[in-house]
Design a protein around this motif. Sequence first.
Motif, PDB file in Angstrom:
ATOM      1  N   ILE A 130       0.872  -1.192   0.000  1.00 36.79           N
ATOM      2  CA  ILE A 130       0.000   0.000   0.000  1.00 36.79           C
ATOM      3  C   ILE A 130       0.906   1.238   0.000  1.00 36.79           C
ATOM      4  CG2 ILE A 130      -1.931   1.185   1.142  1.00 36.79           C
ATOM      5  CD1 ILE A 130      -2.396  -1.310   2.825  1.00 36.79           C
ATOM      6  N   ILE A 131       0.495   2.245  -0.773  1.00 34.78           N
ATOM      7  CA  ILE A 131       1.234   3.522  -0.766  1.00 34.78           C
ATOM      8  C   ILE A 131       0.285   4.629  -0.294  1.00 34.78           C
ATOM      9  CG2 ILE A 131       2.651   5.143  -2.101  1.00 34.78           C
ATOM     10  CD1 ILE A 131       3.257   2.902  -4.065  1.00 34.78           C
ATOM     11  N   PRO A 132       0.212   4.858   1.029  1.00 29.86           N
ATOM     12  CA  PRO A 132      -0.581   5.995   1.503  1.00 29.86           C
ATOM     13  C   PRO A 132       0.211   7.289   1.285  1.00 29.86           C
ATOM     14  CG  PRO A 132      -0.089   4.427   3.293  1.00 29.86           C
ATOM     15  CD  PRO A 132       0.827   4.127   2.150  1.00 29.86           C
ATOM     16  N   VAL A 133      -0.506   8.380   1.077  1.00 28.85           N
ATOM     17  CA  VAL A 133       0.131   9.675   0.800  1.00 28.85           C
ATOM     18  C   VAL A 133      -0.303  10.681   1.868  1.00 28.85           C
ATOM     19  CG1 VAL A 133       0.350  11.544  -0.908  1.00 28.85           C
ATOM     20  CG2 VAL A 133       0.070   9.172  -1.687  1.00 28.85           C
ATOM     21  N   ASP A 134       0.671  11.355   2.470  1.00 28.11           N
ATOM     22  CA  ASP A 134       0.351  12.417   3.440  1.00 28.11           C
ATOM     23  C   ASP A 134      -0.080  13.648   2.643  1.00 28.11           C
ATOM     24  OD1 ASP A 134       1.231  10.882   5.725  1.00 28.11           O
ATOM     25  OD2 ASP A 134       3.297  11.292   5.100  1.00 28.11           O
ATOM     26  N   PHE A 135      -1.210  13.515   2.012  1.00 29.42           N
ATOM     27  CA  PHE A 135      -1.631  14.500   1.017  1.00 29.42           C
ATOM     28  C   PHE A 135      -1.833  15.894   1.619  1.00 29.42           C
ATOM     29  CE2 PHE A 135      -5.358  16.537  -1.051  1.00 29.42           C
ATOM     30  CZ  PHE A 135      -4.683  16.986  -2.165  1.00 29.42           C
ATOM     31  N   ALA A 136      -1.288  16.884   0.947  1.00 25.26           N
ATOM     32  CA  ALA A 136      -1.349  18.298   1.327  1.00 25.26           C
ATOM     33  C   ALA A 136      -0.508  18.599   2.578  1.00 25.26           C
ATOM     34  CB  ALA A 136      -2.787  18.771   1.528  1.00 25.26           C
ATOM     35  N   GLY A 137       0.013  17.547   3.207  1.00 23.48           N
ATOM     36  CA  GLY A 137       0.799  17.730   4.436  1.00 23.48           C
ATOM     37  C   GLY A 137       0.101  17.138   5.641  1.00 23.48           C
ATOM     38  N   ARG A 138      -1.109  16.605   5.409  1.00 22.47           N
ATOM     39  CA  ARG A 138      -1.836  15.985   6.524  1.00 22.47           C
ATOM     40  C   ARG A 138      -1.350  14.555   6.711  1.00 22.47           C
ATOM     41  NH1 ARG A 138      -7.943  16.726   8.286  1.00 22.47           N
ATOM     42  NH2 ARG A 138      -8.048  15.061   9.787  1.00 22.47           N
ATOM     43  N   ALA A 139      -0.911  14.250   7.918  1.00 22.51           N
ATOM     44  CA  ALA A 139      -0.270  12.946   8.161  1.00 22.51           C
ATOM     45  C   ALA A 139      -1.295  11.819   8.177  1.00 22.51           C
ATOM     46  CB  ALA A 139       0.463  12.995   9.496  1.00 22.51           C
ATOM     47  N   VAL A 140      -0.973  10.762   7.474  1.00 18.31           N
ATOM     48  CA  VAL A 140      -1.772   9.532   7.505  1.00 18.31           C
ATOM     49  C   VAL A 140      -1.533   8.851   8.855  1.00 18.31           C
ATOM     50  CG1 VAL A 140      -1.872   7.201   6.494  1.00 18.31           C
ATOM     51  CG2 VAL A 140      -1.614   9.198   4.993  1.00 18.31           C
ATOM     52  N   ASN A 141      -2.552   8.233   9.422  1.00 25.35           N
ATOM     53  CA  ASN A 141      -2.332   7.431  10.635  1.00 25.35           C
ATOM     54  C   ASN A 141      -1.703   6.106  10.206  1.00 25.35           C
ATOM     55  OD1 ASN A 141      -2.490   5.626  12.807  1.00 25.35           O
ATOM     56  ND2 ASN A 141      -4.126   6.838  13.724  1.00 25.35           N
ATOM     57  N   LEU A 142      -0.386   6.065  10.261  1.00 25.27           N
ATOM     58  CA  LEU A 142       0.340   4.905   9.741  1.00 25.27           C
ATOM     59  C   LEU A 142       0.306   3.721  10.686  1.00 25.27           C
ATOM     60  CD1 LEU A 142       3.461   6.337   7.973  1.00 25.27           C
ATOM     61  CD2 LEU A 142       1.513   5.217   6.938  1.00 25.27           C
ATOM     62  N   GLU A 143       0.011   3.976  11.948  1.00 21.83           N
ATOM     63  CA  GLU A 143      -0.112   2.851  12.883  1.00 21.83           C
ATOM     64  C   GLU A 143      -1.277   1.968  12.427  1.00 21.83           C
ATOM     65  OE1 GLU A 143      -1.530   3.876  16.778  1.00 21.83           O
ATOM     66  OE2 GLU A 143      -0.440   2.221  17.714  1.00 21.83           O
ATOM     67  N   ALA A 163       4.994  16.321   3.453  1.00 19.06           N
ATOM     68  CA  ALA A 163       4.858  16.383   4.907  1.00 19.06           C
ATOM     69  C   ALA A 163       6.124  16.264   5.749  1.00 19.06           C
ATOM     70  CB  ALA A 163       3.862  15.307   5.342  1.00 19.06           C
ATOM     71  N   PRO A 164       7.285  16.768   5.299  1.00 13.29           N
ATOM     72  CA  PRO A 164       8.402  16.738   6.255  1.00 13.29           C
ATOM     73  C   PRO A 164       8.060  17.651   7.438  1.00 13.29           C
ATOM     74  CG  PRO A 164       9.017  17.949   4.252  1.00 13.29           C
ATOM     75  CD  PRO A 164       7.636  17.387   4.017  1.00 13.29           C
ATOM     76  N   GLY A 165       8.159  17.121   8.637  1.00 11.54           N
ATOM     77  CA  GLY A 165       7.790  17.910   9.826  1.00 11.54           C
ATOM     78  C   GLY A 165       6.356  17.653  10.275  1.00 11.54           C
ATOM     79  N   GLY A 166       5.576  16.966   9.452  1.00 12.55           N
ATOM     80  CA  GLY A 166       4.200  16.625   9.845  1.00 12.55           C
ATOM     81  C   GLY A 166       4.218  15.443  10.799  1.00 12.55           C
ATOM     82  N   TYR A 167       3.125  15.232  11.504  1.00 13.79           N
ATOM     83  CA  TYR A 167       3.063  14.087  12.425  1.00 13.79           C
ATOM     84  C   TYR A 167       1.614  13.702  12.731  1.00 13.79           C
ATOM     85  CZ  TYR A 167       2.046  17.582  16.062  1.00 13.79           C
ATOM     86  OH  TYR A 167       1.477  18.597  16.792  1.00 13.79           O
ATOM     87  N   PHE A 168       1.457  12.475  13.233  1.00 13.69           N
ATOM     88  CA  PHE A 168       0.172  12.073  13.814  1.00 13.69           C
ATOM     89  C   PHE A 168       0.467  11.551  15.216  1.00 13.69           C
ATOM     90  CE2 PHE A 168       0.154   7.404  13.958  1.00 13.69           C
ATOM     91  CZ  PHE A 168       1.242   7.094  13.140  1.00 13.69           C
ATOM     92  N   THR A 169      -0.585  11.421  16.010  1.00 13.55           N
ATOM     93  CA  THR A 169      -0.413  10.912  17.369  1.00 13.55           C
ATOM     94  C   THR A 169      -0.954   9.487  17.407  1.00 13.55           C
ATOM     95  OG1 THR A 169      -0.704  13.152  18.141  1.00 13.55           O
ATOM     96  CG2 THR A 169      -0.875  11.443  19.801  1.00 13.55           C
ATOM     97  N   ASP A 170      -0.148   8.550  17.888  1.00 15.32           N
ATOM     98  CA  ASP A 170      -0.548   7.143  17.818  1.00 15.32           C
ATOM     99  C   ASP A 170      -1.456   6.751  18.987  1.00 15.32           C
ATOM    100  OD1 ASP A 170       1.024   6.696  20.024  1.00 15.32           O
ATOM    101  OD2 ASP A 170       2.623   5.654  18.959  1.00 15.32           O
ATOM    102  N   SER A 171      -1.774   5.456  19.072  1.00 12.77           N
ATOM    103  CA  SER A 171      -2.772   4.994  20.050  1.00 12.77           C
ATOM    104  C   SER A 171      -2.295   5.104  21.491  1.00 12.77           C
ATOM    105  CB  SER A 171      -3.160   3.552  19.744  1.00 12.77           C
ATOM    106  OG  SER A 171      -1.990   2.759  19.730  1.00 12.77           O
TER     107      SER A 171
END
Length: 399
Positions: A130-143, A163-171
Amino acid sequence: MNNSNIPYGKQNITKEDIDAVIEALQSDHLTQGPRIIEFENQFASYIGSKYAVAVANGTAALHLSALVLGVQEGDKVITTPITFAASANCIRYCGGEVVFSDIDPETYLLDIEKVRTLLQKSPKGTYKGIIPVDFAGRAVNLEEFRNLADEYNLWLIEDACHAPGGYFTDSINTVQNCGNGNFADLAIFSFHPVKHIACGEGGMITTDNEILYKKLLALRTHGITKSDYEFSNSIEFACGQNPELNKYPGWYMEMQTLGFNYRITDFQAALGTSQLERAKEGLENRRKLALNYNTAFDNSIYIKGQSGVVEGHAYHLYIIEVENRLGLYNYLRENNVFAQIHYIPCHLMPYYKNFGWKEGDMPNAENYYKKCISLPMYPSLSYEEQNTVIDLIKRFYGF
Ligand SMILES: Cc1ncc(COP(=O)(O)O)c(C=O)c1O
């Protein structure tokens, strides 16, 4: 009336950047020198990955990623239709089959539930990755994507170009930087001028996987290795005579696999390192600008934004959805504001239509495309310029 042009994205080159490039140009190495390793190390530490491999552009990064993950003729790989075509094309370069899956209409990202349904419908082993994309800079929840990928034994390439510098918060409430190597097998970035870090052209692959890292290094430069312990020909052959020492000669190298010249130059890497020093500052500016747009359009019945939680958004793009998008686009252009559209759904590009994709296949992506428009977003956009854009939009819709 605004007199100077306001583009949707723009590089920010300082005197420090120019000095760094000049220094590289005056050094002994225009390419394959120390500035590339320096850029890789600094980038890996910014992102939080173990390894980073700098390459010629983001497309090369995707191609090499698909190769080292072993994509072959007929392999099915899932990605989003709302991305730049390169995210999908890398699979085609290896003869694989691109399977598009629709976006979530709120986040504009690949909808994990739709991917799950797709996977459930076929026997395990049908899909490879799968190739998810952090589109526009919004981070995909990769967990979440990692968990799903593990269930089906799939690899993940995170297209983190936006998205360099972007992030999501995991579980467990831990901040996970885009491309940090904790979930995706590989992540890729682009250093095209409109991106967060500009090299002219340039790209990077990040990973925590040492085996993939070593393969990437070889494939980036023709499949050549210069490491003694990897050589397969004998020392006698390498020397061309009986060796004086039990040692390969200094000139010896081996091309062991079919690779490419996907190298970046030292002067581009010098620019990248210099730009990286201001990456955090640039990101903060982007977030402030996004907040201003959010506030200006809050409660407007005419405008829908990339809603939901946007903490960790890197705002490569600031996108809104509007009625009469063509009218707004033209009105802004008449007033020297050059908004852009991201993206025409990839599955409806004539190339992909040849594979049978057609209108109606991805309703969320297609509806999104009818309304989306990317407003000017770059760190050096002044508040005055941004207000010009906001005022024009308000005037156009009359609110
Ligand atoms: C999401 C995405 N992936 C891949 C690429 C390809 O990067 P490059 O233009 O550096 O080849 C881009 C560049 O626009 C992109 O936006």
